[in-house]
Enzyme design. Structure first.
Site, PDB file in Angstrom:
ATOM      1  CG  MET A 163      -1.774   1.339   1.289  1.00 13.43           C
ATOM      2  SD  MET A 163      -3.269   0.720   2.679  1.00 13.43           S
ATOM      3  CE  MET A 163      -2.368   0.374   4.125  1.00 13.43           C
ATOM      4  NE  ARG A 291      -7.134   3.576   9.303  1.00 10.39           N
ATOM      5  CZ  ARG A 291      -7.820   4.437   8.902  1.00 10.39           C
ATOM      6  NH1 ARG A 291      -8.996   4.671   8.732  1.00 10.39           N
ATOM      7  NH2 ARG A 291      -6.986   5.567   8.328  1.00 10.39           N
ATOM      8  CE1 TYR A 436       1.198  -1.020  12.531  1.00  9.96           C
ATOM      9  CE2 TYR A 436       3.510  -1.407  11.220  1.00  9.96           C
ATOM     10  CZ  TYR A 436       2.281  -1.858  12.024  1.00  9.96           C
ATOM     11  OH  TYR A 436       2.393  -3.310  12.461  1.00  9.96           O
ATOM     12  CD  GLU A 437      -1.316   0.142   8.012  1.00  7.65           C
ATOM     13  OE1 GLU A 437      -1.849   0.760   7.172  1.00  7.65           O
ATOM     14  OE2 GLU A 437      -0.351  -0.587   7.687  1.00  7.65           O
ATOM     15  N   GLY A 438      -2.686   4.901  10.034  1.00  9.80           N
ATOM     16  CA  GLY A 438      -3.324   6.022  10.849  1.00  9.80           C
ATOM     17  C   GLY A 438      -3.018   6.248  12.363  1.00  9.80           C
TER      18      GLY A 438
END
Length: 579
Positions: A163, A291, A436-438
């Site tokens: 990604m 997430r 990570y992933e927000g």
């Protein structure tokens, strides 16, 4: 010696007894053949693979790390062979649709697999970690030509995926990205730009890597509304190497066996996924899967850390315990597991590990039920619930996993900071899950602004009603104390949500200040709900396995006595801010 024993018994208990996942899914189209025996078989085989193949590579992979030379990344010794076994055993296809070559098993079982893989080897798991998200994204938004060309290889695990969002100047704010996509004929585009922090951006595990890349088409609007999504393979359909170069790998605090790459796209050939300028909407399918994976990573790390801290506490002799058992009256010292402060550390870790597992698997079950439902209204309701709890799963579980790994190291004392004991690696590895992933702060803002305020008060009351229904059923029984605490919290959360709507109009910055506290409140509400359900089931099933179910009851009691009180601090902050 650091070790890992897959908690298959508790996983089976959560799936079959607490959540009734097996029975509920059998009623849905596509899962008619699912039964407890099949669940047991999958869990045992996953446990065998993770403990016997992945775990032995964990410490050595951390020590060796990845090697980078002239654009080529070499993973730690044993990683490639472990991936070959993963691919050949069909683990990549576990929860993919049979029409695409998958096994058609529920996503909730994939949650269990991912948890075990991370417990055994977080860094290695980063390589196949995005496979299911990439598959889901391409299946939902890819053209028929792209799906025919790439889905089978992703489903089988023959190829891996990445990604590609982050750029040096564009982290959480992807609207700042500069990567460009120039049309090249009727279908293709030329992708040019640089991406950083790309997990598995280059490696030696598979022949091809499918990059899902966010970029701008000429003339696109500024900001996030002008972003499109492209599929850009390392090796093109003609067998030639695409114009993608790995320019380096990061040297990191943790997950050192995972290649975190910088990539340059120099006019690389790519194909549009979904509609132009709608790339974020397509990518969110993958991001939401990532997430959920981060939540599974948190539980996996916390489980392994807790297991080893508990074992060490049984072996380490220090001082005389306050309450010594009769058989140790003449001993010079007791295991630290007999000292109440250590008992409390371990019991609290258990509450978050096992309670978090129940919440994670319940979220996976929501995904399965939504996917299987033929009722459009019911499917929408389940998807809304899942969207609401996803930031909680990511932020709350990873925060508590870091706290748990830190407390596990605390049990080890001075030996915990020594590399040879193994626990310090787990503390280093888990830290990135909060970023990570927000980041967890972004997850909190997403929960409050997008899932509570922008939702106009629809989904949160629906979730609180489910919690309240369970609590009310137990209000007059042996779990009345737990039920009372949980009912009180549901009322407080409903009141907070109502007050927040008015307060946010007067002070737009206020939701941002207290978003983290609301994540904590909703996280405890959901974990408490799971422990109440577990305690109820363990009362009913006590005679089947008295020791196990007594342990579950004791953990529920510990949670509501010693842990649930954390909600009072968060409530005090929220009340003060709301006035």
């Amino acid at each position: 010696m650091f070790s890992y024993h897959p908690p298959v018994k508790h996983m089976r208990y959560v799936l079959n007894d607490v959540l009734s996942a097996t029975a509920r899914l059998r009623q849905e189209a596509g899962f008619a053949d699912l039964d407890a025996e099949l669940v047991q078989q999958v869990l045992e085989e996953a446990g065998r693979f993770t403990s016997e193949v992945l775990f032995p590579l964990n410490a050595s992979g951390d020590k060796q790390g990845c090697r980078f030379e002239n654009g080529v990344v070499t993973t730690p010794d044993g990683y490639a062979d472990a991936y070959r076994q993963f691919h050949e055993a069909g683990w990549a296809s576990l929860s993919c649709d049979p029409d695409d070559g998958g096994q058609g098993l529920p996503q909730v079982l994939n949650c269990a697999l991912e948890e075990m893989m991370v417990s055994a080897n977080h860094a290695w798991t980063m390589y196949p970690g995005l496979l299911h998200g990439a598959y889901t994204c391409l299946r939902a938004h890819g053209s028929e030509a792209l799906k025919q060309a790439y889905l089978p290889k992703l489903v089988s695990g023959e190829w891996l995926a990445t990604m590609c969002l982050t750029e040096p100047q564009a982290g959480s704010d992807v609207g700042l990205l500069r990567t460009r996509a120039e049309p090249d004929g009727e279908q293709a585009y030329r992708i040019s730009g640089s991406k950083i922090f790309i997990s598995g951006g280059e490696h030696d595990l598979t022949d091809n890597i499918i990059h899902l890349v966010l970029a701008r088409i000429p003339g696109a609007p500024e900001g996030s509304k002008g972003i499109s999504l492209f599929l850009v393979p390392k090796i093109g359909p003609d067998g030639a190497r695409n114009r993608i170069v790995c320019t380096g790998i990061e040297h990191k605090l943790g997950i050192r066996g995972s290649a975190t790459c910088s990539l340059d796209f120099d006019g690389a050939t790519g194909w549009l996924v979904g509609e132009p300028h709608r790339g974020l909407a397509a990518m969110f399918v993958m991001m939401n899967a990532a997430r959920m994976l981060a939540g599974a990573q948190g539980i996996g790390i916390a489980e392994a850390a807790w297991q080893n801290a508990e074992r060490y506490a049984q072996e380490r002799l220090q001082m005389k315990a306050v309450c010594r058992p009769p058989e140790r009256q003449s001993a010079a010292a007791d295991p630290i597991a007999l000292h109440p402060p250590v008992q409390r550390l371990l019991a609290t870790q258990r509450c978050y590990v096992q309670g978090g597992r129940m919440l994670l698997y319940w979220s996976g079950l929501l995904l399965d039920l939504a996917h299987a439902s033929a009722d459009a209204a019911r499917r929408q309701q389940l998807e809304q619930l899942l969207a609401l709890v996803t930031p909680v799963v990511k932020a709350f579980l990873t925060q508590k996993a870091f706290d748990g790994a830190s407390n596990a190291l605390q049990v080890y004392g001075g030996y915990g900071v020594i590399t040879e004991t193994g626990i310090e690696q787990y503390l280093r590895d888990v830290r990135v899950t909060m970023i990570y992933e927000g980041t967890n702060e972004i997850q909190a803002i997403d929960l409050v602004l997008r899932k509570i305020l922008a939702d106009q008060g629809r989904t949160l009351p629906m979730l609180l009603d489910e919690v309240r229904h369970t609590a009310q059923d137990e209000a007059d029984g042996p779990l009345a104390g737990h039920s009372c605490l949980l009912l009180s919290l549901t009322r407080e959360l409903a009141a907070v949500a109502d007050a927040l709507h008015g307060a946010a109009r007067a002070r737009p910055e206020l939701p941002h200040w207290i978003a983290g506290d609301i994540v904590k409140l909703l996280g405890h509400c959901l974990i408490g709900w799971m422990w109440l359900r577990s305690a109820r089931v363990s009362i009913r099933l006590h005679e089947q396995d008295p020791a196990f179910h007594a342990e579950q009851r004791a953990s529920a009691q510990h949670y509501f006595t010693y842990v649930f009180a954390e909600t009072q601090e968060a409530l005090a902050v929220v009340r003060a801010c709301l006035g």
